[in-house]
Design a protein around this motif. Structure first.
Motif, PDB file in Angstrom:
ATOM      1  N   THR A 173       0.838  -1.204   0.000  1.00  0.00           N
ATOM      2  CA  THR A 173       0.000   0.000   0.000  1.00  0.00           C
ATOM      3  C   THR A 173       0.872   1.253   0.000  1.00  0.00           C
ATOM      4  N   ALA A 198      -8.812   3.636   2.387  1.00  0.00           N
ATOM      5  CA  ALA A 198      -8.426   2.221   2.317  1.00  0.00           C
ATOM      6  C   ALA A 198      -9.570   1.389   1.733  1.00  0.00           C
ATOM      7  N   ILE A 205      -3.587  -1.127   6.291  1.00  0.00           N
ATOM      8  CA  ILE A 205      -3.654  -0.372   5.025  1.00  0.00           C
ATOM      9  C   ILE A 205      -3.870   1.117   5.319  1.00  0.00           C
ATOM     10  N   ALA A 206      -4.845   1.410   6.196  1.00  0.00           N
ATOM     11  CA  ALA A 206      -5.151   2.812   6.525  1.00  0.00           C
ATOM     12  C   ALA A 206      -3.914   3.489   7.106  1.00  0.00           C
TER      13      ALA A 206
END
Ligand SMILES: Cc1cc2nc3c(=O)[nH]c(=O)nc-3n(C[C@H](O)[C@H](O)[C@H](O)COP(=O)(O)OP(=O)(O)OC[C@H]3O[C@@H](n4cnc5c(N)ncnc54)[C@H](O)[C@@H]3O)c2cc1C
Ligand code: SF4
Length: 521
Positions: A20, A127, A506-507
């Protein structure tokens, strides 16, 4: 040993964190090197073979790790471009708002996070967009506030799951559609990469229908000429300057040769266990206990959830193909007779005949011994799989340790009473439902507690915080001790909460990515 070009940033690992981050940094035009120890996961028919994937563990690493008694085990972890997201179940949930606060559990305290849900909210929204999340807001009783609805509609229940969801509602629960990262179009199937097959959770996706870190991030990032990806490049050590204040170069084994790479910024994203191991192995005179380990906390507070796979076996046929659609959070914060958090319940993927010998819980074994071979299918066709997940509390004695090349996991599950209560409560609900469905009820609920090998939800080994004495990373996930060294994967979690970790990883990668874009300007 060869030393090659200098980079603006080096990202080590391509899973939910590293993949990511590489995607987020790619449009900056900065020279970015991505080093990944694995190759591309082969697309082959075996991707969807339960025999190959579950019994023969075709895609797991062959590595051996060691438990607290020095007993070797083969971890159920995956080294591929995309990391463990290549085989994940794609259940992408936000942590609950209260998970960021200090929470009292029956077995101790789950600590407060140094940032709050509001700090993560915009990144959760991004995300969900980036990983194609399907869901329906407003149905999960513990759902945190969302600034935007899910980008895609909830994944439809098939007939048996719909029947069960209705029965759970009748029993007073609030089942909701599990948020899932799939490239699924249920309106126009000709546009859908996902075909709703029965081999998803734990399997690679043959049609690239799963929103994983390779498909959604690494491949698009590679369209940018400033991104260089080197696969089968296992990073073995990070070296620092004479002052010990910055990483000067990254040492990796590439095709049997030792290579050195230099970068202004180095991001470790090897997954919580391997990131800690890499820092610990990189010890030097300035960092005698491992890089960035002034606090002594690198590798400690390893968490991986208390997880139980339960099989609901009845006489009723379950014809559903894709079954991972129900989630239950009614007991997340406790129950009338247990005022402490208990955890989350969701479908596992399908329970297939060829999975039973590998995954079979002890109680099912005698039955299968009596009715072997083809009968396995008859058993599997009458099952529904459930995954029960309880928060494990951060314990400094649960840790990653290295001895030369050997990686040791010292881990003792805690918060066991909360997990047991969840199992008991869920078994009671299933019995209640099964009694209403069958004139002559026959049902059993064999279950299997996930062993040490099961490290899918690993997190917490380099917790973030403001105080360098009680945390490894600062709020930007930069190590307190080394100015240009970051850790961007599951390592930063101060607590594991009881939801699946990946959307938060991910965030956070997007959040740290914003900081790095500023720093790289
Ligand atoms: C079967 C299974 C099902 C799962 N289902 C879900 C789910 O439904 N929902 C959910 O939220 N989570 C799920 N998870 C967990 C999810 O996969 C992880 O949370 C996520 O992948 C972690 O991201 P990460 O970046 O921390 O690490 P990883 O994804 O593990 O990525 C680490 C990367 O670093 C690479 N690497 C490691 N060491 C080195 C080195 N020395 N040099 C170079 N590269 C290195 C690895 O090869 C890998 O690519 C599941 C996991 C498994 C195994
Ligand atoms: S259910 Fe969809 S995403 Fe999952 S493996 Fe099958 S086709 Fe791929």
């Amino acid at each position: 040993m060869t030393t090659s070009t200098h980079y603006d940033a080096i990202v080590i690992g391509t899973g939910a964190g590293g993949g990511t981050l590489a995607y987020h940094l790619a449009p900056s035009g900065k020279k970015i090197l991505v080093l990944e120890r694995g190759g591309f996961l082969p697309r082959e028919k075996e991707n969807w073979s339960a025999l190959e994937v579950y019994q023969r563990e075709r895609y797991h690493t062959q590595e051996q790790w060691y438990d607290v008694n020095n007993k070797a085990f083969r971890p159920a972890t995956n080294y591929w471009v995309g990391g463990n997201t290549k085989v994940y179940g794609a259940a992408l949930l936000r942590l609950r708002e209260r998970d960021f606060e200090q929470v009292e559990h029956q077995d101790g305290i789950s600590p407060e996070w140094p940032l709050k849900y509001q700090d993560f909210e915009p990144y959760y929204t991004q995300a969900e967009q980036l990983y194609d999340v399907h869901g329906q807001s407003g149905c999960d009783p513990t759902e945190p506030p969302m600034s935007l609805p899910y980008p895609y509609p909830a994944v439809r229940h098939e007939s048996r799951m719909q029947e069960l969801a209705n029965a759970f509602t009748k029993a007073g629960l609030h089942p909701f559609h599990l948020p899932l990262g799939l490239k699924l179009n249920e309106v126009d199937k000709s546009l859908s990469a996902c075909i709703r097959c029965n081999t998803c959770d734990g399997f690679p996706c043959l049609t690239q229908g799963k929103a994983d870190a390779e498909v959604n991030c690494l491949q698009p990032a590679r369209n940018h000429p400033n991104i260089t990806l080197i696969t089968e490049a296992k990073v073995t050590r990070l070296h620092t300057s004479a002052s010990g204040r910055e990483v000067t170069h990254v040492e990796a084994e590439v095709a049997g040769e030792t290579q050195r790479f230099t970068g202004d910024i180095v991001v470790v994203a090897c997954g919580a266990i391997n990131s800690a191991a890499l820092l610990l192995r990189s010890l030097n005179e300035h960092h005698p206990h491992g890089l960035a380990n002034h606090s002594g906390l690198v590798g400690r507070h390893l968490m991986k959830h208390g997880c139980t796979a339960m099989v609901q076996l009845t006489t009723k046929l379950n014809p559903d193909s894709y079954q991972k659609t129900i989630c239950i959070s009614d007991f997340y914060w406790g129950d009338a007779d247990f005022p402490y958090p208990m955890g989350l319940i969701q479908n596992t993927g399908n329970v297939l005949a060829d999975m039973l010998p590998a995954e079979v819980p002890a109680l099912l074994a005698p039955l299968l011994k009596m009715r072997p071979g083809a009968e396995l299918k008859a058993v599997a066709d009458r099952t529904v799989g459930w995954w029960l997940q309880t928060e494990d509390l951060p314990d400094p004695d649960n840790r990653v340790r290295v001895e030369g090349d050997r990686l040791h996991l010292e881990y003792k599950l805690n918060n066991i009473e909360a997990g047991s209560r969840l199992i008991k409560r869920w078994t009671g609900i299933l019995q209640q439902v099964d009694r209403t469905e069958h004139l002559v009820p026959f049902s059993i609920y064999p279950r299997n507690m996930m062993p040490i090998q099961s490290v899918g939800h690993q997190c917490g080994t380099c917790r973030f915080g403001e105080d360098p004495n009680t945390s490894v990373l600062d709020l930007n996930c930069r190590t307190h001790d080394i100015d240009n060294l970051y850790v961007v994967d599951g390592s930063f979690f101060p607590s594991s909460a009881a939801v699946n970790p990946t959307l938060t990883i991910i965030a956070n990668a997007l959040r740290v990515g914003d900081h790095l874009l500023e720093r790289l300007k």
